[in-house]
Enzyme design. Structure first.
Site, PDB file in Angstrom:
ATOM      1  CG  HIS A  22      58.073   3.273  24.742  1.00 21.15           C
ATOM      2  ND1 HIS A  22      58.152   4.238  23.782  1.00 21.15           N
ATOM      3  CD2 HIS A  22      58.361   3.884  25.914  1.00 21.15           C
ATOM      4  CE1 HIS A  22      58.455   5.396  24.335  1.00 21.15           C
ATOM      5  NE2 HIS A  22      58.600   5.206  25.638  1.00 21.15           N
ATOM      6  CG  HIS A  25      62.783   4.141  23.509  1.00 19.33           C
ATOM      7  ND1 HIS A  25      61.954   3.482  24.381  1.00 19.33           N
ATOM      8  CD2 HIS A  25      63.225   5.231  24.171  1.00 19.33           C
ATOM      9  CE1 HIS A  25      61.898   4.148  25.517  1.00 19.33           C
ATOM     10  NE2 HIS A  25      62.657   5.220  25.420  1.00 19.33           N
ATOM     11  CB  CYS A 130      61.408  17.028  36.829  1.00 18.62           C
ATOM     12  SG  CYS A 130      60.556  15.569  36.166  1.00 18.62           S
ATOM     13  CB  CYS A 133      63.032  16.072  33.002  1.00 18.05           C
ATOM     14  SG  CYS A 133      61.353  16.237  32.439  1.00 18.05           S
ATOM     15  CB  CYS A 148      57.694  18.193  35.437  1.00 19.19           C
ATOM     16  SG  CYS A 148      58.056  17.291  33.924  1.00 19.19           S
ATOM     17  CG  HIS A 151      58.121  13.029  33.603  1.00 23.10           C
ATOM     18  ND1 HIS A 151      59.157  13.832  33.215  1.00 23.10           N
ATOM     19  CD2 HIS A 151      58.355  11.810  33.073  1.00 23.10           C
ATOM     20  CE1 HIS A 151      60.000  13.126  32.491  1.00 23.10           C
ATOM     21  NE2 HIS A 151      59.539  11.903  32.383  1.00 23.10           N
ATOM     22  CE  LYS A 303      53.929  13.730  27.061  1.00 24.18           C
ATOM     23  NZ  LYS A 303      54.609  12.818  27.939  1.00 24.18           N
ATOM     24  CE  LYS A 306      61.853   5.375  29.209  1.00 26.90           C
ATOM     25  NZ  LYS A 306      63.249   5.073  28.879  1.00 26.90           N
TER      26      LYS A 306
END
Ligand code: ME8
Length: 505
Positions: A22, A25, A130, A133, A148, A151, A303, A306
């Site tokens: 996305h 990246h 997690c 992560c 976390c 996420h 925010k 993915k």
């Protein structure tokens, strides 16, 4: 043999292939590409590495959910990341996948080096993990609901016997490195954040998983019952890509390592600024020059990730606005380093104001006037206005201050537009002041040539288009030469210009 000073080695993170790419990246990879192109402008040979991180729990689960083997799964998505870099105009010279033999062999060699230094030991461990992560959390680092912070999911309790890396052993050496290299991490607030973590103290970290729980990983050398922790595996990509652990590539490795810069976003700064340098110290390798940990891109204030599922596909933006305006916008609008918000409204504003009005019009007006008053030829001149913006531009670029570098260039763009309004070549032509017309037109054309070079790291295709329209075909892409006022020879023929930035529909 040591790292060559005319070599510049930079990397992006290797991206997880659990879902497609996305704009986050794209942001990192384009930032690295801008630096790669800027270094090449200065005559450096650049090794620009990107790639994919293909092992670990997260990928194994995504493959499971898709009903295919992990290898089939990663092959498909790795290709989409490779293609994305082409679409983004990234000039990466290498693309590494952690499932490639060159990486697996190198990562195992690295493990052996750390083991030989006495830095790996076995211990039974229980912790909160997690999977998003791929990281253990201490309870104090979770949010008030025990989730976390990245996420917003509750971590899983993991208990098993693992290998550990003596990260704590390197606390003092890391402190020293940070104190001696005050700009090791960019931006400065993230250097301070890491230095603070060092004061709090580092704990040893689990670097393997039992095969029973997770088989999708690189086998630990000498112990088939364990695979490497995905971060230990992944970080070594920066050295395995330049031949670490392969005797046949020893010379190549020493010519390129250490990397000049590792680029990423802030959430993985800690892995790059603390764990990776400690791993390198353990393997007795030199440390990278800089950790560039930029901020997060949000979309309309939200925010994006993915895991949270609100992703923007860069291809949709590129097909509507074009690649160069997208690349330009990302680094003109938001200060690189901090967090930034992407919005279509702001992109359209920049497109109209900075690209169509300022730059696009300057090119159109200059060429049209030259055709009208100078027969479309670069005029001969005896003197010309000479603005030096290179040193300021280059200083900002070297410091990763992309927004400020573009501001310097756009000041110059606007000053040339003002020059047209002040000198009024059409009046000068009517009054027969040929020398004045020639001087103004030469200043504009030579100024545009310099602008074209300055924007080339950001907008490579537009830069080439401007240079071609100015009839400027062959050049030595070296900074000292590009900076010289007067490189553009009189007598060259200009081409009638197509608009660089077409009307938006
Ligand atoms: O962390 N804003 O991979 P990953 C800005 N495999 N940058 C963003 C972003 C956003 N919203 N979202 C993603 C991993 N990025 C590991 C790395 S390296 C040895 C292993 C960019 O696929 C940014 O560079 O989760 C971020 O650090 C990276 O993608 C995370 O990619």
């Amino acid at each position: 043999m040591s790292k060559r000073s005319d070599h510049y080695y930079l990397t992006t993170p290797i991206y997880y292939v659990n879902a497609s790419a996305h704009i986050g990246h794209a942001y990192t990879s384009i930032a690295a590409d801008i630096m790669a192109r800027f270094q090449r402008l200065q005559g450096k040979e650049v090794n620009f590495l990107t790639g994919t991180d293909e092992h670990g729990q997260k990928i194994a689960r995504a493959a499971d959910a898709a009903g295919v083997t992990p290898q089939q799964f990663v092959d498909g998505i790795a290709q989409t990341f490779r293609d994305l870099h082409t679409t983004l105009g990234c000039s990466n010279t290498d693309f590494i996948r952690t499932t490639e033999p060159r990486h697996i062999a190198g990562a195992q060699k690295f493990w052996e080096a750390a083991a030989a230094a006495g830095d790996i030991y076995k211990k039974t461990y229980e912790g909160l993990y997690c999977v998003g992560c791929e990281q253990f959390y201490n309870e104090k680092d979770l949010d008030t609901e025990g989730r976390c912070p990245i996420h917003l999911k509750k971590p899983e309790l993991l208990a098993e016997e693992n290998y550990f890396f003596r990260l704590s052993k390197y606390s003092d050496a890391l402190k020293k490195h940070f104190d001696e290299h005050m700009d090791f991490v960019f931006p400065q607030n993230r250097q301070k954040e890491m230095r603070h973590l060092l004061d709090e103290g580092l704990e040893d970290i689990s670097i393997s998983r039992s095969v029973e729980k997770l088989s999708w990983g690189i086998p630990v050398p000498g112990d088939d019952s364990q695979v490497m922790y995905v971060w230990f595996d992944a970080l070594t990509n920066y050295v395995t890509a330049v031949g670490y652990g392969d005797e046949a590539q020893d010379d190549f490795f020493t010519e390129w390592w250490p990397a000049n810069a590792h680029v990423m976003a802030k959430e993985i700064n800690r892995f790059h600024a603390l764990l990776w340098p400690a791993m390198l110290m353990s393997a007795q390798l030199p440390l990278p020059g800089k950790i560039v940990a930029h901020g997060w891109l949000t979309v309309d204030g939200q925010k994006m990730s993915k895991s949270l599922g609100n992703v923007v596909n860069p291809l949709d933006i590129i097909s509507k606005y074009g690649l160069d305006p997208f690349r330009f916008f990302l680094f003109r609008e938001m200060p690189f380093g901090g967090d930034g918000d992407f919005s279509f409204t702001k992109l359209e504003q920049r497109y109209r104001a900075d690209l169509q009005n300022d730059l696009g019009n300057l090119v159109m007006r200059t060429i049209a006037m030259d055709i009208k008053f100078c027969e479309g030829v670069v005029p001969a001149i005896t003197e010309a206005t000479h603005e030096i913006f290179w040193s300021r531009y280059a200083e900002h670029m070297e410091k990763w201050e992309f927004q400020l570098a573009l501001e310097v260039v756009w000041d110059f763009v606007r000053s040339l537009n003002q020059l047209i309004d002040k000198e009024k070549p059409w009046t000068a032509a009517k009054e027969g002041r040929t020398a004045d017309v020639d001087r103004t037109l030469y200043t504009l054309i030579e100024g545009l040539r310099q602008i074209a070079f300055a924007i080339s790291p950001f907008m490579p295709a537009s830069s080439e288009k401007i240079l071609a329209q100015l009839g400027f075909e062959s050049y030595e892409p070296q900074f000292e030469k590009i900076m010289e006022w007067g490189l553009l020879q009189p007598g060259g023929v200009l081409l009638a210009a197509d608009p660089l930035f077409p009307q938006l529909t």
